[in-house]
Write an enzyme that holds these catalytic residues in place. Structure first.
Site, PDB file in Angstrom:
ATOM      1  CD  GLU A   1      24.427  20.147  83.757  1.00 32.84           C
ATOM      2  OE1 GLU A   1      23.910  21.216  84.148  1.00 32.84           O
ATOM      3  OE2 GLU A   1      23.769  19.148  83.415  1.00 32.84           O
TER       4      GLU A   1
ATOM      5  CG  HIS B   1     -19.840  23.974  62.661  1.00 34.45           C
ATOM      6  ND1 HIS B   1     -20.361  24.819  63.596  1.00 34.45           N
ATOM      7  CD2 HIS B   1     -19.918  22.729  63.193  1.00 34.45           C
ATOM      8  CE1 HIS B   1     -20.736  24.108  64.664  1.00 34.45           C
ATOM      9  NE2 HIS B   1     -20.488  22.844  64.437  1.00 34.45           N
TER      10      HIS B   1
ATOM     11  CG  HIS C   1      24.088  25.673  89.667  1.00 34.36           C
ATOM     12  ND1 HIS C   1      24.376  26.825  88.978  1.00 34.36           N
ATOM     13  CD2 HIS C   1      22.788  25.374  89.371  1.00 34.36           C
ATOM     14  CE1 HIS C   1      23.292  27.195  88.286  1.00 34.36           C
ATOM     15  NE2 HIS C   1      22.323  26.337  88.508  1.00 34.36           N
TER      16      HIS C   1
ATOM     17  CD  GLN D   1     -13.089  45.566  70.334  1.00 35.87           C
ATOM     18  OE1 GLN D   1     -12.157  45.240  69.588  1.00 35.87           O
ATOM     19  NE2 GLN D   1     -14.329  45.733  69.900  1.00 35.87           N
TER      20      GLN D   1
ATOM     21  CE1 TYR E   1     -14.275  38.280  72.136  1.00 34.56           C
ATOM     22  CE2 TYR E   1     -15.300  36.483  70.919  1.00 34.56           C
ATOM     23  CZ  TYR E   1     -15.027  37.827  71.065  1.00 34.56           C
ATOM     24  OH  TYR E   1     -15.503  38.724  70.158  1.00 34.56           O
TER      25      TYR E   1
ATOM     26  CG  ASN F   1     -13.664  37.830  64.732  1.00 29.66           C
ATOM     27  OD1 ASN F   1     -12.672  37.984  65.447  1.00 29.66           O
ATOM     28  ND2 ASN F   1     -14.542  38.788  64.524  1.00 29.66           N
TER      29      ASN F   1
ATOM     30  CB  SER G   1     -16.166  21.749  62.241  1.00 32.81           C
ATOM     31  OG  SER G   1     -16.582  22.506  63.326  1.00 32.81           O
TER      32      SER G   1
ATOM     33  CD  GLN H   1     -19.290  18.730  63.125  1.00 32.88           C
ATOM     34  OE1 GLN H   1     -18.466  19.527  63.535  1.00 32.88           O
ATOM     35  NE2 GLN H   1     -20.491  18.600  63.694  1.00 32.88           N
TER      36      GLN H   1
END
Lengths: 426, 426
Positions: free
Chosen positions: A407, A254, A412, A183, A121, A206, A229, A251
């Site tokens: 167990e 940002h 098993h 979407q 993205y 976002n 950041s 920074q």
């Protein structure tokens, strides 16, 4: 900037931002619509949210060629050099499988392969970052992911930014779709007529993108959900206040939620940095954002010894840690928790964002205690392989059956024992 | 068992089980209580859910010694041998850091270190699995995690099972607490008077444990949330029906939600396996569980060619895949998606659960497409290190500033350029 004496237990951790119930409901309904209606839903939501009617979701070859031809050649060269550095750094991360063989003819192995497909993205509009394309795509390419898909919301002109398309072009990425938001994430997870689903979705976005990634997690893999950041600077009186201030602001610009912290042994430096931050803020284009970040999440801590500054940095576990002090390398050796460490005066943080080669997708919110930069490992998977010869089975059958019965798993035990059942009835 | 002709697009994927709103509310309130009240909440919830009043949350040395002395020596030997095999397999996974140096004196490095601490949840009661202790603790130990903590709910006698304590003893684990459920997860994430918090929580548990792990995720790291067991067997007419049936039942006995699938080219084998499953079910102690799993999630698919069986296995991406056919190794080479592959007649699945050395914590619900077994990598983190010399900075300053401005981040450009600002005013 706020100035405080360093005390124990400082933290930049925040409780994870909770999205509103309305936002979550919107994301769920978008995902459901994409699952049911496919491309029709993508076109509808793009018209609604991005304000443009897109005819072809997929970016055509000629669109990419046009963008590249419009793009400044010098910048294309810069991006190419950055891509080369990033590839060089990440190639060290290619994992090898292994096989452990025993005398009885058995072996246990680990096979390492790339995940089949990945979708990245890329945010659109003002926050269209070509560097994000490089930082997400290259690890996937080095891992050997066969199918890499980019999605990004179109601008009002129905196009993606030249910088994003140029970065994709440099990397040879050709499967690009003009769709963003929840979407786009839904399309990557479940597929539509135009977009085949992928196995892992990475990249920033976002709140709607982040929520959608959380919703589809499990259906596909996702990368970390990165927070605002963070920069922490450790500095003694050998450091220059204007350089520290510039790095803190890099920074802070940002995000109003960004964190900027200075840890220093020098009261004088503290005052000088504080003044420099105010001064440099005046002419910063993103002044409003940076000023809010500095006001809300900017702190200068004064500690008595370098020892205490190191402890504090380890407590903070910041995304980015700069060390501008004597013996910076030795100090770096003692940092246990940080996403990335920048050593010495000339290692300004943006060097890492764009160029040095290490990944700029880094753990935030103190998660550097236990997590790491985006890497080639994130795009590989490991399959265990077990081969037991008849001899190996005979040697160990009884032990395995005993452990299974310990167990309470009789089925098993019987499975392992079944190889000795008589076969007359076959 | 159900018998079907193999068609395209088969799947064992399920939508992720949604817990009820009541369960989630209960978990949230337990976590809040532990955060507020600490040990008092732990004791109260243990009395409520486990029906026992625990005086000391921490297991004492003498309790461990007593459990070990009561434990059958042969089983202690079996567990020790299993632990050795597991350690041998995982030692290959130790990661190394690296440094890439450039001619201009700059370097970019990756440092690999263990996460500081890990907490392992071990289920209690009838599902107390010593093998889970081995499979979770050993990767953390090989990674070099300094502090490893076990938590497990006490039985009605206020004790943990001898098997679990014996497994912990073999591994030298001494920090063990008698607390389970969501309260144990909350204690590991946030800490109480008795239990210091950890950085990562791993291990299986019931729905409350899984929900609590999801809730604290972000605060600490967690491992995967594993779903019900799955086994898929690829077999041709060289395979033995009774052995396949026994192996299918070994996974079916785990959980009524477990999946057992046979992919075969042989109609005869299909019928024989179906009959064997019915027959073996009659005498299985966990018959009710296994019968429900087979009825609800057991299928035999008949495919015309081995080619089709391989495609189908890759579509299913099962947790465990057994291959009992001619050229089993060659078939295994063509499997892209599986948690673990068991090659040939003698590699019965429980060998991997207990003994061979590969990890038995594996991706379920088709996530083997993109995820992997629990490993040493899960307990390590990587820190990026960037050092730019003055020369390196000078060579690249302009490029980095251009790339920053391309993204509209003037503050980033100025930070890199600040190293050339005049310093007279210092």
């Amino acid at each position: 900037m706020k100035k405080e004496q360093l005390k124990s237990g400082i933290s930049i951790r925040r409780s994870l931002a909770e999205a509103s119930a309305e936002q979550l409901a919107a994301v769920k309904s978008i995902i459901a619509a994409v699952q049911q209606e496919g491309d029709a839903a993508l076109t509808r939501f793009t018209e609604k949210w991005d304000g443009v009617k897109v005819e072809n979701l997929r970016v055509g070859e000629e669109e990419i060629a046009e963008a590249v031809s419009r793009f400044e050649p010098q910048l294309l060269e810069d991006l190419t050099e950055a891509a080369d550095n990033i590839r060089t750094y990440h190639e060290y991360q290619r994992q090898q499988g292994y096989t452990h063989t025993n005398d009885d003819g058995s072996y246990v192995a680990q096979r390492v392969t790339a995940i089949p497909s990945a979708g990245l993205y890329v945010p659109g509009g003002t926050a269209a970052y070509p560097s994000s394309v490089l930082m997400n795509v290259i690890p996937a390419q080095v891992a050997g992911v066969k199918r890499i898909v980019l999605v990004s919301p179109p601008g009002k002109d129905g196009k993606l930014s030249d910088g994003v398309l140029a970065a994709a072009h440099i990397l040879g990425i050709e499967e690009i779709y003009k769709v963003g938001g929840a979407q786009a994430v839904a399309a990557l997870a479940y597929g539509t007529e135009s977009i085949r689903p992928v196995d892992k979705i990475t990249g920033p976005g976002n709140v709607f993108v982040a929520l959608a990634k959380r919703e589809v997690f499990g259906e596909v893999a996702i990368d970390m959900i990165a927070g605002p950041s963070e920069i922490t600077v450790i500095a003694d009186d050998t450091a220059f206040a204007d350089e520290i201030a510039a790095d803190l602001l890099s920074q802070a610009e940002h995000d109003p939620m960004a964190t900027a912290v200075l840890l220093t042994t020098s009261e004088d430096l503290a005052d000088a940095v504080s003044a420099e931050v105010e001064k440099q803020l005046q002419s910063l284009p993103r002044q409003a954002i940076a000023a809010k970040a500095i006001a809300d999440h900017g702190v200068i801590y004064i500690g008595e010894t370098m020892e205490r500054l190191i402890e504090a940095a380890n407590e903070l576990a910041p995304e980015h840690l700069e060390i501008m002090a004597d013996d910076a390398e030795k100090i770096a050796d003692r940092i246990e928790n940080a996403g990335a460490i920048f050593i010495g005066r000339f290692s300004s943080e943006p060097i890492g964002d764009y160029f040095a080669g290490a990944n700029h997708v880094l753990p935030t919110n103190s998660t550097a205690r236990f997590s790491s930069a985006l890497s080639v490992y994130d795009f590989m998977k490991r399959t265990s392989i077990i081969y037991y010869s008849e001899q190996a089975w005979q040697n160990n059958e009884a032990k395995i059956a005993r452990l299974a019965r310990l167990e309470g798993l009789e089925g098993h035990a019987r499975a392992v024992e079944s190889r000795s059942w008589k076969k007359e009835n076959r």
